[in-house]
Motif scaffolding. Structure first.
Motif, PDB file in Angstrom:
ATOM      1  N   ALA A 249     -70.676  65.143  29.252  1.00  0.00           N
ATOM      2  CA  ALA A 249     -70.085  66.465  29.006  1.00  0.00           C
ATOM      3  C   ALA A 249     -70.840  67.551  29.772  1.00  0.00           C
ATOM      4  N   VAL A 250     -72.161  67.470  29.768  1.00  0.00           N
ATOM      5  CA  VAL A 250     -72.944  68.492  30.467  1.00  0.00           C
ATOM      6  C   VAL A 250     -72.722  68.393  31.978  1.00  0.00           C
ATOM      7  N   VAL A 251     -72.757  67.158  32.502  1.00  0.00           N
ATOM      8  CA  VAL A 251     -72.524  66.992  33.943  1.00  0.00           C
ATOM      9  C   VAL A 251     -71.107  67.462  34.297  1.00  0.00           C
ATOM     10  N   ASP A 252     -70.158  67.166  33.405  1.00  0.00           N
ATOM     11  CA  ASP A 252     -68.770  67.588  33.629  1.00  0.00           C
ATOM     12  C   ASP A 252     -68.665  69.112  33.723  1.00  0.00           C
TER      13      ASP A 252
ATOM     14  N   LYS B 260     -57.829  52.684  33.221  1.00  0.00           N
ATOM     15  CA  LYS B 260     -57.451  51.802  34.322  1.00  0.00           C
ATOM     16  C   LYS B 260     -58.310  50.533  34.370  1.00  0.00           C
ATOM     17  N   ASN B 261     -59.521  50.618  33.830  1.00  0.00           N
ATOM     18  CA  ASN B 261     -60.461  49.502  33.970  1.00  0.00           C
ATOM     19  C   ASN B 261     -60.785  48.754  32.677  1.00  0.00           C
ATOM     20  N   PHE B 262     -60.239  49.229  31.554  1.00  0.00           N
ATOM     21  CA  PHE B 262     -60.544  48.579  30.275  1.00  0.00           C
ATOM     22  C   PHE B 262     -60.173  47.099  30.269  1.00  0.00           C
ATOM     23  N   ILE B 263     -60.987  46.310  29.610  1.00  0.00           N
ATOM     24  CA  ILE B 263     -60.575  44.962  29.204  1.00  0.00           C
ATOM     25  C   ILE B 263     -59.425  45.170  28.219  1.00  0.00           C
ATOM     26  N   GLN B 264     -58.314  44.482  28.427  1.00  0.00           N
ATOM     27  CA  GLN B 264     -57.139  44.716  27.589  1.00  0.00           C
ATOM     28  C   GLN B 264     -57.199  43.857  26.315  1.00  0.00           C
ATOM     29  N   PRO B 265     -56.558  44.327  25.238  1.00  0.00           N
ATOM     30  CA  PRO B 265     -56.641  43.608  23.952  1.00  0.00           C
ATOM     31  C   PRO B 265     -56.308  42.124  24.075  1.00  0.00           C
ATOM     32  N   GLU B 266     -55.347  41.784  24.947  1.00  0.00           N
ATOM     33  CA  GLU B 266     -54.933  40.384  25.028  1.00  0.00           C
ATOM     34  C   GLU B 266     -55.920  39.519  25.819  1.00  0.00           C
ATOM     35  N   GLN B 267     -56.930  40.162  26.421  1.00  0.00           N
ATOM     36  CA  GLN B 267     -57.919  39.381  27.193  1.00  0.00           C
ATOM     37  C   GLN B 267     -59.048  38.804  26.315  1.00  0.00           C
ATOM     38  N   PHE B 268     -59.066  39.152  25.020  1.00  0.00           N
ATOM     39  CA  PHE B 268     -60.128  38.641  24.153  1.00  0.00           C
ATOM     40  C   PHE B 268     -59.760  37.266  23.616  1.00  0.00           C
TER      41      PHE B 268
ATOM     42  N   ALA C  24     -65.751  58.499  38.756  1.00  0.00           N
ATOM     43  CA  ALA C  24     -64.577  59.353  38.527  1.00  0.00           C
ATOM     44  C   ALA C  24     -64.691  60.646  39.328  1.00  0.00           C
ATOM     45  N   GLN C  25     -65.902  61.169  39.345  1.00  0.00           N
ATOM     46  CA  GLN C  25     -66.154  62.421  40.067  1.00  0.00           C
ATOM     47  C   GLN C  25     -65.909  62.227  41.564  1.00  0.00           C
ATOM     48  N   LYS C  26     -66.419  61.105  42.077  1.00  0.00           N
ATOM     49  CA  LYS C  26     -66.265  60.809  43.500  1.00  0.00           C
ATOM     50  C   LYS C  26     -64.786  60.630  43.857  1.00  0.00           C
ATOM     51  N   LEU C  27     -64.037  59.963  42.965  1.00  0.00           N
ATOM     52  CA  LEU C  27     -62.614  59.696  43.225  1.00  0.00           C
ATOM     53  C   LEU C  27     -61.725  60.873  42.846  1.00  0.00           C
ATOM     54  N   GLU C  28     -62.356  61.908  42.267  1.00  0.00           N
ATOM     55  CA  GLU C  28     -61.619  63.067  41.750  1.00  0.00           C
ATOM     56  C   GLU C  28     -60.541  62.634  40.761  1.00  0.00           C
ATOM     57  N   MET C  29     -60.944  61.687  39.909  1.00  0.00           N
ATOM     58  CA  MET C  29     -60.043  61.203  38.857  1.00  0.00           C
ATOM     59  C   MET C  29     -60.530  61.704  37.513  1.00  0.00           C
ATOM     60  N   ASP C  30     -59.609  61.831  36.571  1.00  0.00           N
ATOM     61  CA  ASP C  30     -60.019  62.156  35.211  1.00  0.00           C
ATOM     62  C   ASP C  30     -60.802  60.965  34.646  1.00  0.00           C
ATOM     63  N   PRO C  31     -61.966  61.201  34.040  1.00  0.00           N
ATOM     64  CA  PRO C  31     -62.771  60.061  33.551  1.00  0.00           C
ATOM     65  C   PRO C  31     -62.074  59.244  32.469  1.00  0.00           C
ATOM     66  N   ALA C  32     -61.141  59.856  31.741  1.00  0.00           N
ATOM     67  CA  ALA C  32     -60.379  59.085  30.745  1.00  0.00           C
ATOM     68  C   ALA C  32     -59.414  58.140  31.472  1.00  0.00           C
TER      69      ALA C  32
ATOM     70  N   GLY D 116     -67.774  71.697  29.254  1.00  0.00           N
ATOM     71  CA  GLY D 116     -67.656  70.316  29.729  1.00  0.00           C
ATOM     72  C   GLY D 116     -67.109  69.391  28.663  1.00  0.00           C
ATOM     73  N   ILE D 117     -66.422  68.352  29.111  1.00  0.00           N
ATOM     74  CA  ILE D 117     -65.877  67.346  28.193  1.00  0.00           C
ATOM     75  C   ILE D 117     -66.443  65.992  28.640  1.00  0.00           C
ATOM     76  N   GLY D 118     -67.075  65.291  27.722  1.00  0.00           N
ATOM     77  CA  GLY D 118     -67.700  64.012  28.078  1.00  0.00           C
ATOM     78  C   GLY D 118     -67.150  62.878  27.238  1.00  0.00           C
ATOM     79  N   ILE D 119     -66.958  61.749  27.890  1.00  0.00           N
ATOM     80  CA  ILE D 119     -66.416  60.573  27.200  1.00  0.00           C
ATOM     81  C   ILE D 119     -67.423  59.433  27.281  1.00  0.00           C
ATOM     82  N   SER D 120     -67.464  58.643  26.219  1.00  0.00           N
ATOM     83  CA  SER D 120     -68.203  57.388  26.250  1.00  0.00           C
ATOM     84  C   SER D 120     -67.340  56.360  25.535  1.00  0.00           C
ATOM     85  N   THR D 121     -66.970  55.305  26.258  1.00  0.00           N
ATOM     86  CA  THR D 121     -66.199  54.226  25.619  1.00  0.00           C
ATOM     87  C   THR D 121     -67.063  52.970  25.707  1.00  0.00           C
ATOM     88  N   PHE D 122     -67.896  52.818  24.702  1.00  0.00           N
ATOM     89  CA  PHE D 122     -68.981  51.839  24.779  1.00  0.00           C
ATOM     90  C   PHE D 122     -68.626  50.533  24.072  1.00  0.00           C
ATOM     91  N   THR D 123     -69.291  49.472  24.500  1.00  0.00           N
ATOM     92  CA  THR D 123     -69.259  48.202  23.778  1.00  0.00           C
ATOM     93  C   THR D 123     -70.697  47.798  23.477  1.00  0.00           C
TER      94      THR D 123
END
Lengths: 780, 158
Positions: free
Chosen positions: A747-750, A397-405, A384-392, A451-458
C-alpha cells in the motif's frame, strides 16, 4: 446439565476464570522455601577476549551464594550446549564473547536484589575484538572466521528447485523484474519474558524444571541428552510449562539462563529462579527474520508469471540456534511460490554467522513463511508496476485455480485445498476496491498520497508428517490422551502447550463435537511431562492440525468402544446402532438409547465380560500432509506529506483456515496476528550500532503497537476445509502475521509508485518515508 | 524501613529495603501475584495498580512511597465472589489471550471509566495506550471496556 456445543460456537474461554482474578500461574509466580535467585553478568562488547573474571567482590556481597563462570562449567562439559539445529552454543564463554549482552557469568543469591548487587560486583577484564556484523561481509574470503570451532562463516547452503530452467527463463522472458528486499531483525517481545525455576532433589536425583517453554517434552529429552553424562536420566526429569504469557516462537529454543539455573540448583541444592528482565530479553534472545533477499520474477508481457528466483543471505548470529525442522535449515522458505501457478522456481539460502545474538526464531509464523510471503507478495507488486497492470488483476491472472487442488508446487509442496479467487473477490467487494482506485486517481491529481495494497498469501503450517519433519530426530507428530471418568466427565491431556491461544476451550469443543460431552465437563491439561503424552509442542500453527486431529481421532477410538458397550447394554447388534451427538440409539427405535454418560458409567460398573474396563484412548497423530491456510488482505493507507507518517485508513482481512472451531477465538487470533503483522511493517526493528551494540533494548526504542496506532481491523472468512485433517481445520494463529506486512508495504509503495518508487524495506517509519518524499520533491 | 500498605482492604506491614519496588512488595511480601512485571522502563503497564484510586505503574514506585496508602490490585476487583463489570467485559468480549497484560489493562480501565463513564472508542484507545498487549490487537479490549461502561450505566440507572 450444560449442553455440548461443539464447532461454530463462540464458547467463552474456560481459562479466563483464573486470569481475570489474578490467579494465573506464570513462571514468576512459582516460589519455594529457600529458593535462590540467579542473575546474569552480560558482555558490553559484541566480540572480545575475556582476559580475566574476578568473582571475589561478588562473593563478598551480602546474600551472594555462588558465582558461576564458563571455566566452572568446563569440568562438567556444560560450557557448551547443543542447539536444535545441530550446532552448538556457549552456555558461558570460556575465553571469547561472541555478541553484545552475551551471558558471561551467573550470580546466585538469596534475593533478586542481592543477585543484581552481585552482578554489578563481578569484575571482567575484556580485550575488545573487531566484530563482524554484516552477513555479506562475513561471506567475503578475507573476513576472519568468527567461530574458533568452525571453518567458515557460512553455516550452510540450502537450495530447492531447478536453477538452470529458471535462469533460462529469466534470460528469455518478455519481462523480468528484480528487487533487493531486506526483512530486518525483529523480536517477539511477548509480554512475559523468559525464565525458569530449577528444583534439584539430590536424594532422588530428580530435577523439576518449571520453564517458559512452548515444547516441554522436547526440552525434557534435550536436557536428558545434555546431562546424561552427569547421571540425569529422562525419567528423573520433569519439565512443567506453567501458564505462559505469550510465546510467538521465542519460547521454543533453550537459552543459557535455563541451563545455568539448573546447574545452580544442582550446585547449591536449593531451588533456583531465573527471570530475564525486559532489557536482557530484548538484547539476548528471541530474535527473528534478518533475511537479505534478492527476488526475481519472469513473466509474459500479458502478465503470466513464468519463473521465480529467490536468493537469500540469512543472518543467524553467532550460533545457529533457530528452531526449524532438521531437514529445513531455511525453514519453509520454499513456499515462496505463493498462491500462483507457475512451473519454474528456484530458491537458495545461505545461513551466516555474525557477532550478533542467535536469531531465526519464528515471530508467530511457521518457519520462515513470513519471509517467503513477503518476498513473493512484494515481487508480484513490483511486476504489476512494471507491466502497468492492476495488482489485483495480475494476481487473478496467476492464481492456482480451485480445481487444481491438490496442487503440486514447483518447489515440491502439495497444497491441500484453496479458493484464492473467491477470497480476493470477497476482500475487494468488502473494501470497495474499484471505488478506491477511482478515489486514488482523483487524490493523485490533487497531489495527495493514498495507496492500496494487496496480499493474497498462502501459508504452510501444521508440521508435520513424520516422513519429512523431525526436530533432533524426534518426529513431529502430536498427541492427545482422553479419559472418560465413570460419571461421564473428562480429562484430556495434550502434547501441545497453550500460550494464550485458548486450548482449554477449543480442545474441549472438539471433544464436545465428537462425543457430545458438554465443554463444561471437560478438563484440559497441557505442559507437564509427567502427565501429558509426548508431543512436540505449540508453534508453527500446529496445535489444531496435529493435537486437534489427535483429539478427534482419540474420541473416535472411544466412540468405537462406546458402541460395543451400548450394544451390550441395549442388547442390540453394533450395526443396528446409530450415533447422534451424545448417544447411541437403536435404528428405528430412538427411545432405546444410551447416552455417552451412561455408557461411561457402564464402562466401569457393568462392562461386557471379556472387555477391558474403562473408557479412554490415546492418539499420536502423524499428519499425512501439512495444511495450507490462505487469505486475501487489502490495506488502504494515507501518507502525510508533511511528516512521512503512514496512516492505515482501512484494512480488510479475509482469512480461510478451513473448519472453524470457535469463531470468537479465531477472530481474536486474527486481530492479534494482524497487529503483530503491522508491527514489523511500520514500527519494529532491532538495531545495532557499528560496534554491534543493541540500540533497541527497551520498549522506549523497540516500538510495540499501542491501542492508538492499531486500526480497527475488518475481518471476514471463506471456509475451504482441509481434505486430510479429521475435521477439516487448518490452523489460524499466525496467518495474519504472515499476510499483513506485504499488504501494508504494498500500500505504501503503491501510494508512491507514480514517483518511481518500487520498494521500501520494512519497517516503513516516518523518517524513511520523509526521506523519499524529500528526494522526490513532494515533501511539504 | 517499616511500611504498612493497605492492599484490597487488608493491611500488610513489613520491614523493607528502601529500594524495594512496590510491585515486588505486592508480589512477594503480600504474596499477591496477579500484578505482573512486563518491562523495566515504565513502558508496558502490566504492573498497573490503583494507588488511592489512581492508576500507577508499580514497577516505578518504591514500596516506601506507598506507605500508608490504599492499593487495589486485580485480586481486589471481584466483590463477594462476583466479577466486576470490567472482568465480565473481558470474558464476554474475549479481551484476553495469554492474560499477562490483563490485570494492568483492567485496572487502568476501571480508573478511566470512573472519570469518563460514557467514553467514545477513541477515548478508550487513548486511555489504555500506556498498557501494551501483544496478543489481542486491542480490538476486543476496547469492546470489553465498552461492555463494562454499559453494564455500569445500567446498574446506575437500574
Amino acid at each position: 446439565m450444560a449442553e455440548a456445543l461443539g464447532f461454530g460456537h463462540s464458547v467463552k474461554r474456560k481459562e479466563d476464570a483464573r486470569f481475570l482474578r489474578g490467579r494465573g500461574n506464570y513462571i514468576e509466580d512459582i516460589k519455594f522455601p529457600g529458593m535462590l535467585w540467579l542473575d546474569i553478568v552480560r558482555s558490553p562488547f559484541a566480540h572480545a577476549k575475556i582476559k580475566s573474571i574476578n568473582k571475589e567482590k561478588a562473593l563478598a556481597t551480602p546474600g551472594v551464594a555462588a558465582v558461576i563462570t564458563g571455566a566452572d562449567l568446563v569440568p562438567y562439559k556444560l560450557a557448551w550446549m547443543p542447539t536444535l539445529m545441530s550446532d552448538q552454543q556457549m552456555v558461558l564463554p570460556v575465553d571469547t564473547v561472541m555478541y553484545y549482552a552475551q551471558e558471561v557469568a551467573a550470580v546466585i543469591a538469596t534475593s533478586r536484589y542481592a543477585a543484581a548487587d552481585g552482578v554489578a560486583a563481578v569484575d571482567v577484564d575484556y580485550e575488545p575484538l573487531t566484530p563482524v556484523l554484516n552477513p555479506h561481509k562475513a561471506l567475503e574470503p578475507d573476513t576472519p572466521v568468527i567461530r574458533a570451532d568452525k571453518q567458515s562463516n557460512r553455516i550452510w547452503h540450502w537450495e530447492v528447485g531447478n536453477r538452470a530452467a529458471v535462469d533460462d527463463e529469466l534470460a528469455n522472458a518478455d519481462v523480468v523484474v528484480a528487487e533487493d528486499i531486506y526483512i530486518p531483525r525483529i523480536h517477539v517481545a511477548s509480554m512475559e519474558t523468559c525464565g525458569c525455576v530449577a528444583k534439584w532433589d539430590s536424594v532422588e536425583g530428580h530435577l523439576t524444571l518449571y520453564m517458559t517453554t512452548q515444547a516441554p517434552h522436547a526440552i525434557r529429552t534435550v536436557v536428558a541428552l545434555v546431562t546424561g553424562h552427569l547421571g540425569l536420566m529422562e525419567h528423573k526429569i520433569r519439565v512443567i510449562s506453567p501458564d505462559i504469557g505469550g510465546g510467538f516462537g521465542g519460547k521454543v529454543p533453550v537459552y543459557p539462563g535455563y541451563v545455568l539455573a539448573t546447574a545452580a540448583s544442582v550446585l547449591t541444592g536449593a531451588p533456583v529462579k531465573w527471570i530475564e528482565d525486559r532489557t536482557e530479553n530484548l538484547q539476548a534472545d528471541s530474535f527473528a527474520r534478518d533475511y537479505h533477499i534478492h527476488g526475481e520474477l519472469a513473466a509474459t508481457k500479458e502478465g503470466k508469471i513464468t519463473a521465480m528466483k529467490m536468493g537469500v543471505v540469512a543472518d543467524h548470529g553467532a550460533f545457529d540456534s533457530a528452531a526449524n525442522p532438521s531437514k529445513f535449515p531455511a525453514g519453509l522458505f520454499s513456499i515462496a511460490t505463493g498462491s500462483y501457478d507457475f512451473q519454474k522456481a528456484f530458491a537458495e539460502v545461505d545461513g551466516v554467522y555474525t557477532n550478533k545474538p542467535p536469531g531465526g526464531i519464528a515471530y508467530r509464523c511457521s518457519f520462515r513463511v513470513t519471509e517467503a510471503v513477503h518476498a513473493i507478495e512484494r515481487m508480484v507488486d513490483v511486476l504489476a508496476q512494471k507491466l502497468e497492470m492492476d495488482p489485483a488483476d495480475l494476481r487473478e491472472k496467476n492464481f492456482i485455480q480451485p480445481e487444481q487442488f491438490p496442487y503440486k508446487s514447483a518447489t515440491g509442496w502439495e497444497y491441500d485445498s484453496g479458493n484464492y479467487p473467491a477470497a480476493l473477490e470477497k476482500a475487494k467487494s468488502i473494501i470497495g476496491y474499484d471505488a478506491l482506485r477511482q478515489e486514488q486517481k482523483e487524490k493523485r491529481a490533487k497531489g495527495e498520497l493514498m495507496g492500496i495494497g494487496i496480499s493474497t498469501f498462502t501459508e504452510i503450517v501444521g508440521a508435520g508428517p513424520s516422513h519429512t519433519f523431525d526436530i533432533l530426530g524426534i518426529k513431529m507428530f502430536d498427541s492427545a490422551e482422553i479419559r472418560i471418568h465413570p460419571t461421564g466427565k473428562v480429562i484430556a491431556r495434550l502434547g501441545t502447550k497453550s500460550q494464550g491461544q485458548g486450548h482449554e476451550t477449543t480442545y474441549a469443543q472438539i471433544i464436545a463435537e465428537e462425543l457430545g460431552i458438554p465443554e463444561d465437563d471437560v478438563a484440559v491439561e497441557e505442559g507437564d511431562t509427567d502427565t501429558a503424552p509426548y508431543g512436540l509442542g505449540t508453534y508453527a500453527s500446529r496445535s489444531t492440525p496435529t493435537s486437534g486431529a489427535a483429539t478427534a481421532v482419540a474420541c473416535r477410538k472411544i466412540k468405537d468402544k462406546a458402541r460395543k458397550i451400548a450394544a451390550y447394554l441395549l442388547e442390540a447388534r453394533e450395526d443396528d446402532l446409530e450415533w447422534e451427538k451424545g448417544k447411541f440409539f437403536v435404528k428405528g427405535a430412538p427411545d432405546r438409547a444410551k447416552t455417552i454418560q451412561e455408557i461411561a458409567f457402564a464402562a466401569y460398573t457393568n462392562h461386557p465380560q471379556g472387555m477391558e474396563a474403562g473408557l479412554e484412548a490415546v492418539d499420536y497423530y502423524d499428519p499425512p500432509n501439512l495444511t495450507f491456510p490462505f487469505g486475501a488482505y487489502i490495506c488502504v493507507v494515507d501518507i502525510d506529506r508533511g511528516t512521512g507518517q503512514v496512516k492505515i485508513r482501512r484494512f480488510v482481512a479475509v482469512d480461510d483456515c478451513g473448519t472453524i472451531i470457535n469463531p470468537q477465538i479465531v477472530d481474536g487470533q486474527i486481530a492479534g496476528g494482524l497487529t503483530m503483522g503491522m508491527a514489523p511493517a511500520l514500527l519494529e526493528e532491532i538495531v545495532y550500532d557499528e560496534n554491534g551494540v543493541n540500540l533497541t533494548g527497551s520498549f522506549s526504542d523497540y516500538l510495540l503497537p499501542t491501542s492508538v496506532e492499531t486500526p480497527k481491523w475488518e475481518m471476514d472468512k471463506t471456509v475451504t476445509p482441509s481434505p486430510h485433517h479429521p475435521f477439516g481445520a487448518k490452523g489460524v494463529g499466525e496467518s495474519a502475521t504472515v499476510g499483513a506486512p506485504p499488504a501494508i508495504a504494498n500500500a505504501v509503495v503503491d501510494a508512491l509508485a507514480h514517483l518511481g518508487v518500487t520498494n521500501i524495506d520494512i519497517p516503513i517509519t516516518p523518517p524513511k518515508v520523509w526521506a523519499i518524499l524529500k528526494e522526490k520533491g513532494v515533501a511539504l | 524501613m517499616n511500611v504498612t500498605i493497605n492492599i484490597n482492604g487488608k493491611e500488610y506491614s513489613d520491614d523493607v529495603e528502601p529500594r524495594l519496588l512496590l510491585v515486588h512488595f505486592i508480589r512477594e511480601n503480600a504474596n499477591l501475584t496477579g500484578t505482573h512485571v512486563g518491562c523495566d522502563t515504565t513502558s508496558c503497564g502490566a504492573c498497573t495498580v490503583l494507588v488511592d484510586g489512581v492508576p500507577m505503574k508499580s514497577c516505578t514506585m518504591f514500596a516506601v512511597q506507598a506507605n500508608g496508602k490504599s492499593i487495589t490490585t486485580v485480586e481486589g476487583l471481584a466483590q463477594n465472589g462476583k466479577l466486576a463489570p470490567i472482568q465480565e467485559g473481558f470474558h464476554e468480549k474475549h479481551g484476553l489471550q495469554c492474560g499477562f497484560c490483563t490485570p494492568g489493562m483492567m485496572l487502568t480501565s476501571v480508573a478511566f471509566l470512573k472519570k469518563n463513564p460514557h467514553p467514545s472508542e477513541e477515548e478508550i484507545r487513548w486511555a489504555i495506550s500506556g498498557n501494551l498487549c501483544r496478543c489481542t490487537g486491542y480490538v476486543n479490549i476496547v469492546e470489553a471496556v465498552q461492555y463494562a461502561a454499559e453494564k455500569m450505566a445500567e446498574a446506575q440507572n437500574g
